[in-house]
Design a protein around this motif. Sequence first.
Motif, PDB file in Angstrom:
ATOM      1  N   LEU A 128       0.782  -1.124   0.023  1.00 36.33           N
ATOM      2  CA  LEU A 128       0.154   0.075   0.162  1.00 36.33           C
ATOM      3  C   LEU A 128       1.048   1.251   0.143  1.00 36.33           C
ATOM      4  N   LEU A 129       0.741   2.228  -0.816  1.00 35.51           N
ATOM      5  CA  LEU A 129       1.388   3.104  -1.223  1.00 35.51           C
ATOM      6  C   LEU A 129       0.910   4.451  -0.278  1.00 35.51           C
ATOM      7  N   LEU A 130       0.959   4.280   0.985  1.00 40.32           N
ATOM      8  CA  LEU A 130       0.396   5.219   2.068  1.00 40.32           C
ATOM      9  C   LEU A 130       1.473   5.270   3.325  1.00 40.32           C
ATOM     10  N   HIS A 131       2.081   6.362   3.664  1.00 38.41           N
ATOM     11  CA  HIS A 131       3.079   6.751   4.479  1.00 38.41           C
ATOM     12  C   HIS A 131       2.855   7.714   5.539  1.00 38.41           C
ATOM     13  N   ALA A 132       3.113   7.320   6.789  1.00 41.23           N
ATOM     14  CA  ALA A 132       2.750   8.372   7.760  1.00 41.23           C
ATOM     15  C   ALA A 132       4.099   8.942   7.919  1.00 41.23           C
ATOM     16  N   SER A 133       3.983  10.215   7.290  1.00 36.49           N
ATOM     17  CA  SER A 133       5.533  10.979   7.337  1.00 36.49           C
ATOM     18  C   SER A 133       5.833  11.827   8.330  1.00 36.49           C
ATOM     19  N   SER A 134       4.937  12.349   9.118  1.00 35.90           N
ATOM     20  CA  SER A 134       5.325  12.870  10.452  1.00 35.90           C
ATOM     21  C   SER A 134       4.254  13.038  11.204  1.00 35.90           C
ATOM     22  N   LEU A 135       4.778  13.350  12.519  1.00 33.75           N
ATOM     23  CA  LEU A 135       3.659  13.800  13.502  1.00 33.75           C
ATOM     24  C   LEU A 135       4.594  15.128  14.213  1.00 33.75           C
ATOM     25  N   ARG A 136       3.501  16.221  14.601  1.00 34.23           N
ATOM     26  CA  ARG A 136       3.728  17.314  15.200  1.00 34.23           C
ATOM     27  C   ARG A 136       2.987  17.383  16.222  1.00 34.23           C
ATOM     28  N   PHE A 137       3.759  17.566  17.801  1.00 41.10           N
ATOM     29  CA  PHE A 137       2.737  17.534  18.823  1.00 41.10           C
ATOM     30  C   PHE A 137       3.689  18.465  20.008  1.00 41.10           C
ATOM     31  N   VAL A 138       2.905  18.960  20.765  1.00 41.27           N
ATOM     32  CA  VAL A 138       3.458  19.503  22.048  1.00 41.27           C
ATOM     33  C   VAL A 138       3.784  18.571  23.024  1.00 41.27           C
ATOM     34  N   HIS A 139       4.980  18.400  23.440  1.00 45.54           N
ATOM     35  CA  HIS A 139       5.565  17.321  24.266  1.00 45.54           C
ATOM     36  C   HIS A 139       4.429  17.515  25.635  1.00 45.54           C
ATOM     37  N   PRO A 140       3.906  16.227  26.119  1.00 43.87           N
ATOM     38  CA  PRO A 140       3.225  16.581  27.022  1.00 43.87           C
ATOM     39  C   PRO A 140       3.855  16.770  28.557  1.00 43.87           C
ATOM     40  N   PHE A 141       5.196  16.727  28.504  1.00 45.23           N
ATOM     41  CA  PHE A 141       5.848  16.805  29.788  1.00 45.23           C
ATOM     42  C   PHE A 141       6.822  17.960  29.843  1.00 45.23           C
ATOM     43  N   SER A 142       7.295  18.206  28.728  1.00 42.83           N
ATOM     44  CA  SER A 142       8.397  19.214  28.761  1.00 42.83           C
ATOM     45  C   SER A 142       7.844  20.611  28.019  1.00 42.83           C
ATOM     46  N   GLY A 143       6.688  20.366  27.223  1.00 43.12           N
ATOM     47  CA  GLY A 143       5.984  21.663  26.778  1.00 43.12           C
ATOM     48  C   GLY A 143       6.715  22.070  25.494  1.00 43.12           C
ATOM     49  N   GLN A 144       7.638  21.311  24.787  1.00 41.18           N
ATOM     50  CA  GLN A 144       8.415  21.719  23.516  1.00 41.18           C
ATOM     51  C   GLN A 144       7.727  21.343  22.575  1.00 41.18           C
ATOM     52  N   GLU A 145       7.851  21.900  21.317  1.00 41.23           N
ATOM     53  CA  GLU A 145       7.297  21.424  20.162  1.00 41.23           C
ATOM     54  C   GLU A 145       7.966  20.348  19.563  1.00 41.23           C
TER      55      GLU A 145
END
Length: 254
Positions: A199-216
């Motif tokens: 299947l030519l479907l690829h999860a390329s990236s995740l972007r989120f705010v870290h639940p402990f450090s608060g960093q992106e």
Amino acid sequence: MLEILYRDEYLIAVNKPAGMLVHRSWLDKHETQFVMQTLRDQIGQHVFPLHRLDRPTSGVLLFALSGEIASKAAPLFAGHEIEKTYHAIIRGWIEQADVLDYPLKEEQDKIADKFARDDKEPQPAVTAYRPLATVEVPYSTGRFPTSRYCLLEMKPKTGRKHQLRRHMHHLSHPIIGDTTHGDGRHNRLFRDHYDCHRLLLHASSLRFVHPFSGQEIMIHAPLDDIWQRLIQVFDWQAALNSDDSVLAEKQHCS
């Protein structure tokens, strides 16, 4: 060995290979390799999945390193506070970016969900997408002597089962290699002419705010060899290098 994309004292992310189950399931009794068990053995500690990827989908898969951490991090996914970016090769050409707001009825497994209600109302499902590159190949799948394909970037705003695959099917631009919601003629073309059996479907990236450090946090998953080969064959390198998508960034890093 799994490719580790990110790790700190709370979280770990890997690049899940296509065709590998996330965890052991009685629905696939004959399988012997699973991401959870492989990663546990690789790093020497238990891991707790924070989301899932379908078996045939590759890309970023995030785990917590304890049950307590998982309890705090899981709401990020439940509340859609994580930006997910996928890439796919689809049948036909899409000319411009758009957002598809098309509710989906819950898709149930014939065995696992045999006692579940099937009269639930369709649930909201929203996918933003945009074309990155196109190609026309000299092989026929019907009445025309050539076939057209498009490299698509997608950002699901909701998390319904098989959402991207079903949304592309609804648009009559099914993802190549999708044996459930796709087109067998185009899947066969890719198998026969490009030795592509996934299947030519690829999860390329995740972007989120870290639940402990608060960093992106931004986690990228490089493309596998099959994807890289198709990009070369379709001469998509220039389009990707000039594009501002996360896929272009991965191309530079791989």
